[in-house]
Motif scaffolding. Structure first.
Motif, PDB file in Angstrom:
ATOM      1  N   ALA A 194       0.833  -1.207   0.000  1.00 12.91           N
ATOM      2  CA  ALA A 194       0.000   0.000   0.000  1.00 12.91           C
ATOM      3  C   ALA A 194       0.870   1.260   0.000  1.00 12.91           C
ATOM      4  O   ALA A 194       0.545   2.255  -0.655  1.00 12.91           O
ATOM      5  CB  ALA A 194      -0.923  -0.012   1.218  1.00 12.91           C
ATOM      6  N   ILE A 195       1.991   1.205   0.708  1.00  9.25           N
ATOM      7  CA  ILE A 195       2.898   2.365   0.737  1.00  9.25           C
ATOM      8  C   ILE A 195       3.541   2.571  -0.633  1.00  9.25           C
ATOM      9  O   ILE A 195       3.602   3.698  -1.138  1.00  9.25           O
ATOM     10  CB  ILE A 195       3.959   2.176   1.841  1.00  9.25           C
ATOM     11  N   GLY A 196       3.984   1.498  -1.251  1.00  6.49           N
ATOM     12  CA  GLY A 196       4.564   1.614  -2.594  1.00  6.49           C
ATOM     13  C   GLY A 196       3.579   2.233  -3.567  1.00  6.49           C
ATOM     14  O   GLY A 196       3.923   3.129  -4.356  1.00  6.49           O
ATOM     15  N   ALA A 197       2.330   1.797  -3.493  1.00  9.38           N
ATOM     16  CA  ALA A 197       1.294   2.317  -4.392  1.00  9.38           C
ATOM     17  C   ALA A 197       1.032   3.798  -4.117  1.00  9.38           C
ATOM     18  O   ALA A 197       0.921   4.607  -5.044  1.00  9.38           O
ATOM     19  CB  ALA A 197       0.006   1.507  -4.216  1.00  9.38           C
ATOM     20  N   ALA A 198       0.953   4.173  -2.852  1.00  9.25           N
ATOM     21  CA  ALA A 198       0.649   5.566  -2.497  1.00  9.25           C
ATOM     22  C   ALA A 198       1.772   6.502  -2.945  1.00  9.25           C
ATOM     23  O   ALA A 198       1.520   7.621  -3.398  1.00  9.25           O
ATOM     24  CB  ALA A 198       0.422   5.680  -0.988  1.00  9.25           C
ATOM     25  N   LEU A 199       3.017   6.045  -2.824  1.00  7.18           N
ATOM     26  CA  LEU A 199       4.151   6.873  -3.248  1.00  7.18           C
ATOM     27  C   LEU A 199       4.151   7.031  -4.767  1.00  7.18           C
ATOM     28  O   LEU A 199       4.365   8.131  -5.287  1.00  7.18           O
ATOM     29  CB  LEU A 199       5.466   6.248  -2.768  1.00  7.18           C
ATOM     30  N   ALA A 200       3.888   5.936  -5.480  1.00  2.00           N
ATOM     31  CA  ALA A 200       3.859   5.995  -6.944  1.00  2.00           C
ATOM     32  C   ALA A 200       2.718   6.895  -7.425  1.00  2.00           C
ATOM     33  O   ALA A 200       2.887   7.676  -8.367  1.00  2.00           O
ATOM     34  CB  ALA A 200       3.720   4.587  -7.516  1.00  2.00           C
ATOM     35  N   GLU A 201       1.568   6.821  -6.764  1.00  2.00           N
ATOM     36  CA  GLU A 201       0.429   7.676  -7.142  1.00  2.00           C
ATOM     37  C   GLU A 201       0.757   9.158  -7.010  1.00  2.00           C
ATOM     38  O   GLU A 201       0.167   9.996  -7.697  1.00  2.00           O
ATOM     39  CB  GLU A 201      -0.770   7.407  -6.220  1.00  2.00           C
ATOM     40  N   ARG A 202       1.679   9.465  -6.102  1.00  2.00           N
ATOM     41  CA  ARG A 202       2.073  10.869  -5.910  1.00  2.00           C
ATOM     42  C   ARG A 202       3.242  11.256  -6.805  1.00  2.00           C
ATOM     43  O   ARG A 202       3.867  12.295  -6.600  1.00  2.00           O
ATOM     44  CB  ARG A 202       2.386  11.109  -4.426  1.00  2.00           C
ATOM     45  N   GLY A 203       3.561  10.412  -7.776  1.00  2.00           N
ATOM     46  CA  GLY A 203       4.543  10.790  -8.790  1.00  2.00           C
ATOM     47  C   GLY A 203       5.967  10.358  -8.522  1.00  2.00           C
ATOM     48  O   GLY A 203       6.858  10.659  -9.315  1.00  2.00           O
ATOM     49  N   ALA A 204       6.218   9.647  -7.410  1.00  2.00           N
ATOM     50  CA  ALA A 204       7.582   9.209  -7.123  1.00  2.00           C
ATOM     51  C   ALA A 204       7.993   8.082  -8.065  1.00  2.00           C
ATOM     52  O   ALA A 204       7.161   7.292  -8.497  1.00  2.00           O
ATOM     53  CB  ALA A 204       7.692   8.720  -5.672  1.00  2.00           C
ATOM     54  N   ARG A 205       9.297   8.013  -8.346  1.00  2.00           N
ATOM     55  CA  ARG A 205       9.854   6.795  -8.927  1.00  2.00           C
ATOM     56  C   ARG A 205      10.134   5.886  -7.755  1.00  2.00           C
ATOM     57  O   ARG A 205      10.860   6.264  -6.825  1.00  2.00           O
ATOM     58  CB  ARG A 205      11.161   7.121  -9.674  1.00  2.00           C
ATOM     59  N   VAL A 206       9.518   4.708  -7.738  1.00  2.00           N
ATOM     60  CA  VAL A 206       9.595   3.819  -6.576  1.00  2.00           C
ATOM     61  C   VAL A 206      10.351   2.552  -6.938  1.00  2.00           C
ATOM     62  O   VAL A 206      10.000   1.866  -7.897  1.00  2.00           O
ATOM     63  CB  VAL A 206       8.186   3.454  -6.058  1.00  2.00           C
ATOM     64  N   THR A 207      11.397   2.242  -6.182  1.00  2.00           N
ATOM     65  CA  THR A 207      12.033   0.924  -6.270  1.00  2.00           C
ATOM     66  C   THR A 207      11.491   0.104  -5.111  1.00  2.00           C
ATOM     67  O   THR A 207      11.628   0.482  -3.947  1.00  2.00           O
ATOM     68  CB  THR A 207      13.566   1.028  -6.182  1.00  2.00           C
ATOM     69  N   PHE A 208      10.840  -0.999  -5.451  1.00  2.00           N
ATOM     70  CA  PHE A 208      10.081  -1.795  -4.487  1.00  2.00           C
ATOM     71  C   PHE A 208      10.774  -3.145  -4.330  1.00  2.00           C
ATOM     72  O   PHE A 208      10.680  -4.013  -5.194  1.00  2.00           O
ATOM     73  CB  PHE A 208       8.656  -1.954  -5.012  1.00  2.00           C
ATOM     74  N   VAL A 209      11.504  -3.287  -3.233  1.00  2.00           N
ATOM     75  CA  VAL A 209      12.264  -4.521  -2.987  1.00  2.00           C
ATOM     76  C   VAL A 209      11.404  -5.405  -2.092  1.00  2.00           C
ATOM     77  O   VAL A 209      11.124  -5.039  -0.941  1.00  2.00           O
ATOM     78  CB  VAL A 209      13.614  -4.209  -2.321  1.00  2.00           C
ATOM     79  N   THR A 210      10.986  -6.546  -2.610  1.00  2.00           N
ATOM     80  CA  THR A 210      10.025  -7.355  -1.862  1.00  2.00           C
ATOM     81  C   THR A 210      10.470  -8.793  -1.694  1.00  2.00           C
ATOM     82  O   THR A 210      10.990  -9.410  -2.622  1.00  2.00           O
ATOM     83  CB  THR A 210       8.628  -7.301  -2.531  1.00  2.00           C
ATOM     84  N   GLY A 211      10.275  -9.311  -0.494  1.00  2.00           N
ATOM     85  CA  GLY A 211      10.412 -10.734  -0.246  1.00  2.00           C
ATOM     86  C   GLY A 211       9.178 -11.442  -0.779  1.00  2.00           C
ATOM     87  O   GLY A 211       8.313 -10.825  -1.407  1.00  2.00           O
ATOM     88  N   PRO A 212       9.072 -12.747  -0.510  1.00  2.00           N
ATOM     89  CA  PRO A 212       7.944 -13.534  -1.036  1.00  2.00           C
ATOM     90  C   PRO A 212       6.634 -13.193  -0.311  1.00  2.00           C
ATOM     91  O   PRO A 212       6.243 -13.868   0.624  1.00  2.00           O
ATOM     92  CB  PRO A 212       8.359 -14.983  -0.767  1.00  2.00           C
ATOM     93  N   ALA A 213       5.970 -12.141  -0.767  1.00  2.00           N
ATOM     94  CA  ALA A 213       4.753 -11.650  -0.121  1.00  2.00           C
ATOM     95  C   ALA A 213       3.554 -12.443  -0.605  1.00  2.00           C
ATOM     96  O   ALA A 213       3.595 -13.079  -1.655  1.00  2.00           O
ATOM     97  CB  ALA A 213       4.576 -10.166  -0.433  1.00  2.00           C
ATOM     98  N   SER A 214       2.455 -12.364   0.153  1.00  2.00           N
ATOM     99  CA  SER A 214       1.254 -13.086  -0.273  1.00  2.00           C
ATOM    100  C   SER A 214       0.299 -12.175  -1.031  1.00  2.00           C
ATOM    101  O   SER A 214      -0.735 -12.632  -1.500  1.00  2.00           O
ATOM    102  CB  SER A 214       0.566 -13.742   0.925  1.00  2.00           C
ATOM    103  N   VAL A 215       0.612 -10.908  -1.171  1.00  2.00           N
ATOM    104  CA  VAL A 215      -0.194 -10.028  -2.035  1.00  2.00           C
ATOM    105  C   VAL A 215       0.692  -9.592  -3.203  1.00  2.00           C
ATOM    106  O   VAL A 215       1.910  -9.507  -3.056  1.00  2.00           O
ATOM    107  CB  VAL A 215      -0.722  -8.786  -1.267  1.00  2.00           C
ATOM    108  N   PRO A 216       0.087  -9.322  -4.372  1.00  2.00           N
ATOM    109  CA  PRO A 216       0.895  -8.907  -5.518  1.00  2.00           C
ATOM    110  C   PRO A 216       1.477  -7.504  -5.292  1.00  2.00           C
ATOM    111  O   PRO A 216       0.890  -6.703  -4.567  1.00  2.00           O
ATOM    112  CB  PRO A 216      -0.093  -8.917  -6.683  1.00  2.00           C
ATOM    113  N   PRO A 217       2.630  -7.203  -5.900  1.00  2.00           N
ATOM    114  CA  PRO A 217       3.219  -5.872  -5.721  1.00  2.00           C
ATOM    115  C   PRO A 217       2.363  -4.807  -6.392  1.00  2.00           C
ATOM    116  O   PRO A 217       1.530  -5.122  -7.241  1.00  2.00           O
ATOM    117  CB  PRO A 217       4.578  -6.001  -6.419  1.00  2.00           C
ATOM    118  N   PRO A 218       2.548  -3.534  -6.002  1.00  2.00           N
ATOM    119  CA  PRO A 218       1.747  -2.471  -6.612  1.00  2.00           C
ATOM    120  C   PRO A 218       2.139  -2.281  -8.074  1.00  2.00           C
ATOM    121  O   PRO A 218       3.222  -2.692  -8.488  1.00  2.00           O
ATOM    122  CB  PRO A 218       2.126  -1.235  -5.789  1.00  2.00           C
ATOM    123  N   SER A 219       1.262  -1.634  -8.837  1.00  2.00           N
ATOM    124  CA  SER A 219       1.653  -1.298 -10.205  1.00  2.00           C
ATOM    125  C   SER A 219       2.325   0.073 -10.187  1.00  2.00           C
ATOM    126  O   SER A 219       2.196   0.833  -9.225  1.00  2.00           O
ATOM    127  CB  SER A 219       0.443  -1.324 -11.131  1.00  2.00           C
TER     128      SER A 219
END
Ligand code: C5P
Length: 217
Positions: free
Chosen positions: A37-62
């Motif tokens: 949710a944080i990755g998505a909120a930052l991207a929605e505000r125009g940031a370039r986001v590098t999203f480093v994720t372990g094996p999560a049970s929800v899909p990463p943000p777009s």
């Protein structure tokens, strides 16, 4: 509004998996929902986001660059490779320990009794990033998931790890927060503490992203 336009934000999210042998691992109950949710909120505000994720049970943000890792060691390397960043939000539930020499072959139960696993400490990624010199992000945000004495532990963690902000939350099972859709957090900064009412993880992410945009403006 593109309040984070032109900014590079680094986010860690999800659990890590620490292998025991090729088919088994040590893990934790993090779903990756709050980090996502944080990755998505930052991207929605125009940031370039590098999203480093372990094996999560929800899909990463777009709208983010996704770097998938498995272990804490891999997460540290991915974070170092992603720097520099204007701000880093470390929401991953990184395993504290890894198995000292993970077996290259599947351990067999008829091999003479149960194995003893020797554990060694993992690197602390948040402390490593917060302790950087010139390449330290201007704002480093950590999380403190605790089951008791939440605020005391979180305050101590902010100082020990050298991060600017800590988002403290109570993950006792009765709260339903770990793996759930809501969160109740306290934002701890050098300037004071704010207890936010219980709200959806998306709303926590939105409020945090707005605060980050203000801090970087
Ligand atoms: O030490 P503890 O795990 O309680 O601290 C939580 C915070 O530290 C979170 O922000 C988490 O992402 C980060 N952390 C880390 N690397 C570790 C352990 C925790 O980045 N090895």
């Amino acid at each position: 509004a593109r309040t984070l336009g032109g900014k590079h934000l680094l986010v860690t999210s999800g659990p890590t998996h620490e292998p025991i042998d090729p088919v088994r691992y040590i893990a934790n109950r993090s779903s990756g929902a709050q980090g996502t949710a944080i990755g998505a909120a930052l991207a929605e505000r125009g940031a370039r986001v590098t999203f480093v994720t372990g094996p999560a049970s929800v899909p990463p943000p777009s709208g983010v660059e996704v770097i998938r890792v498995e272990t804490a060691g891999e997460m540290l390397a991915a974070v170092q490779a992603a720097l520099p960043a204007d701000a880093a939000v470390m929401a991953a539930a990184v395993a504290d320990w890894h198995v000292v020499s993970a077996s290259g072959q599947k351990l067999k139960k008829d091999g003479g009794g149960p194995p003893t696993l020797a554990l060694a400490q993992n690197p602390d990624i948040l402390a490593a990033v917060a302790g950087l010199g010139e390449s330290r992000p201007r704002l480093v945000v950590g999380f403190a998931a605790e089951t008791e004495n939440v605020l005391e532990h979180a305050r101590a963690k902010r100082l020990r790890k050298g991060c600017d902000w800590i988002v403290a939350n109570d993950v006792s099972s009765a709260t339903g927060i770990m793996g759930g859709t809501e969160n109740a957090v306290t934002l701890i900064t050098a300037g004071g503490e704010e207890a936010w009412e219980r709200m959806g993880k998306d709303a926590v992410a939105a409020r945090l992203a707005d605060r980050i945009a203000q801090a970087l403006a």
